[in-house]
Design an enzyme around this catalytic site. Structure first.
Site, short mmCIF file in Angstrom:
data_model
loop_
_atom_site.label_atom_id
_atom_site.label_comp_id
_atom_site.label_asym_id
_atom_site.label_seq_id
_atom_site.Cartn_x
_atom_site.Cartn_y
_atom_site.Cartn_z
N CYS A 45 0.82 -1.20 0.00
CA CYS A 45 0.00 0.00 0.00
C CYS A 45 0.87 1.26 0.00
O CYS A 45 1.78 1.39 0.82
CB CYS A 45 -0.91 -0.01 1.23
SG CYS A 45 -1.94 1.45 1.40
N CYS A 48 0.26 3.16 3.65
CA CYS A 48 0.73 2.64 4.93
C CYS A 48 1.83 1.58 4.83
O CYS A 48 2.39 1.18 5.84
CB CYS A 48 -0.43 2.09 5.74
SG CYS A 48 -1.13 0.54 5.09
N CYS A 63 -6.67 -4.87 -19.25
CA CYS A 63 -7.64 -3.85 -18.85
C CYS A 63 -7.03 -2.45 -18.70
O CYS A 63 -7.76 -1.48 -18.58
CB CYS A 63 -8.36 -4.26 -17.57
SG CYS A 63 -7.33 -4.17 -16.08
N CYS A 94 -7.29 -1.08 1.21
CA CYS A 94 -6.32 -1.61 2.16
C CYS A 94 -7.02 -1.71 3.51
O CYS A 94 -7.60 -0.73 3.99
CB CYS A 94 -5.11 -0.68 2.24
SG CYS A 94 -3.95 -1.12 3.55
N CYS A 97 -5.33 0.84 6.33
CA CYS A 97 -5.47 2.31 6.34
C CYS A 97 -6.67 2.81 5.54
O CYS A 97 -6.87 4.01 5.44
CB CYS A 97 -4.20 2.96 5.82
SG CYS A 97 -3.93 2.74 4.05
N HIS A 100 -8.09 3.49 -0.98
CA HIS A 100 -8.73 2.95 -2.18
C HIS A 100 -7.66 2.33 -3.07
O HIS A 100 -6.65 2.96 -3.36
CB HIS A 100 -9.46 4.06 -2.93
CG HIS A 100 -9.99 3.66 -4.27
ND1 HIS A 100 -11.09 2.84 -4.41
CD2 HIS A 100 -9.55 3.95 -5.52
CE1 HIS A 100 -11.31 2.66 -5.71
NE2 HIS A 100 -10.38 3.33 -6.40
N HIS A 103 -10.90 -2.12 -7.85
CA HIS A 103 -12.11 -2.95 -7.77
C HIS A 103 -11.76 -4.39 -8.07
O HIS A 103 -10.75 -4.67 -8.71
CB HIS A 103 -13.16 -2.45 -8.77
CG HIS A 103 -13.70 -1.11 -8.43
ND1 HIS A 103 -13.08 0.07 -8.81
CD2 HIS A 103 -14.79 -0.73 -7.71
CE1 HIS A 103 -13.77 1.10 -8.35
NE2 HIS A 103 -14.81 0.65 -7.68
N ASP A 107 -14.18 -11.84 -13.48
CA ASP A 107 -13.81 -12.25 -14.83
C ASP A 107 -12.32 -12.55 -14.94
O ASP A 107 -11.70 -12.39 -15.98
CB ASP A 107 -14.21 -11.17 -15.84
CG ASP A 107 -13.53 -9.83 -15.59
OD1 ASP A 107 -12.72 -9.73 -14.63
OD2 ASP A 107 -13.79 -8.88 -16.34
N ARG A 115 -10.46 -10.89 -10.74
CA ARG A 115 -9.50 -9.91 -11.26
C ARG A 115 -9.50 -8.71 -10.33
O ARG A 115 -10.45 -7.95 -10.28
CB ARG A 115 -9.89 -9.48 -12.68
CG ARG A 115 -9.01 -8.33 -13.22
CD ARG A 115 -9.31 -8.01 -14.68
NE ARG A 115 -10.71 -7.75 -14.96
CZ ARG A 115 -11.27 -6.54 -15.05
NH1 ARG A 115 -10.54 -5.46 -14.87
NH2 ARG A 115 -12.55 -6.41 -15.33
N CYS A 117 -8.34 -5.40 -9.99
CA CYS A 117 -7.91 -4.33 -10.89
C CYS A 117 -7.48 -3.16 -10.01
O CYS A 117 -8.31 -2.53 -9.36
CB CYS A 117 -9.09 -3.97 -11.79
SG CYS A 117 -8.72 -2.74 -13.01
#
Length: 128
Positions: A45, A48, A63, A94, A97, A100, A103, A107, A115, A117
């Protein structure tokens, strides 16, 4: 680390890292520095430093963002329903902490069918 203030994160992170990691933005596809990384190591991350993914689980999904078929373990990622932008998705963060990451989709490859991503800017790579 979940109780750090917004001002703390704005000071610690670059503007783009702050937007992605703390405000759930998305970096442009095919722009991330870790997309084509094929070295052996651990992805942690940005906020953190918690270990999140192994290079063993990374694959090229096409992707535009780094993709993994599984997290390092069951305790490093939290999952949140995300109904933004007219879509129904599962956001990954995470667990240490609340940063973001991206997602998870159903698939992925046959190994797990998932997956993960992930935005490159939300990760730090360390060689083994």
């Amino acid at each position: 680390m979940k109780n750090k203030s917004d001002a703390y994160w704005q000071e610690k992170l670059s503007e783009m890292a702050y937007q992605v990691c703390r405000q759930q933005a998305t970096e442009p596809p095919y722009s991330g520095k870790l997309l084509h990384n094929h070295k052996t190591g651990i992805y942690s991350c940005t906020c953190c430093g918690s270990s999140l993914f192994s290079s063993d689980s990374k694959y090229d999904s096409g992707c535009g963002w780094p993709s993994f078929d599984a997290p390092l373990n069951d305790d490093c990622i939290s999952y949140i329903e995300d109904n933004s932008h007219g879509m129904k998705r599962i956001e990954i963060r995470c667990k240490s902490c609340d940063s973001h990451l991206g997602h998870v989709f159903n698939d992925g490859p046959q190994t797990t069918g998932e997956r993960y991503c992930v935005n490159s800017i939300s990760l730090i790579f360390t060689d083994e």
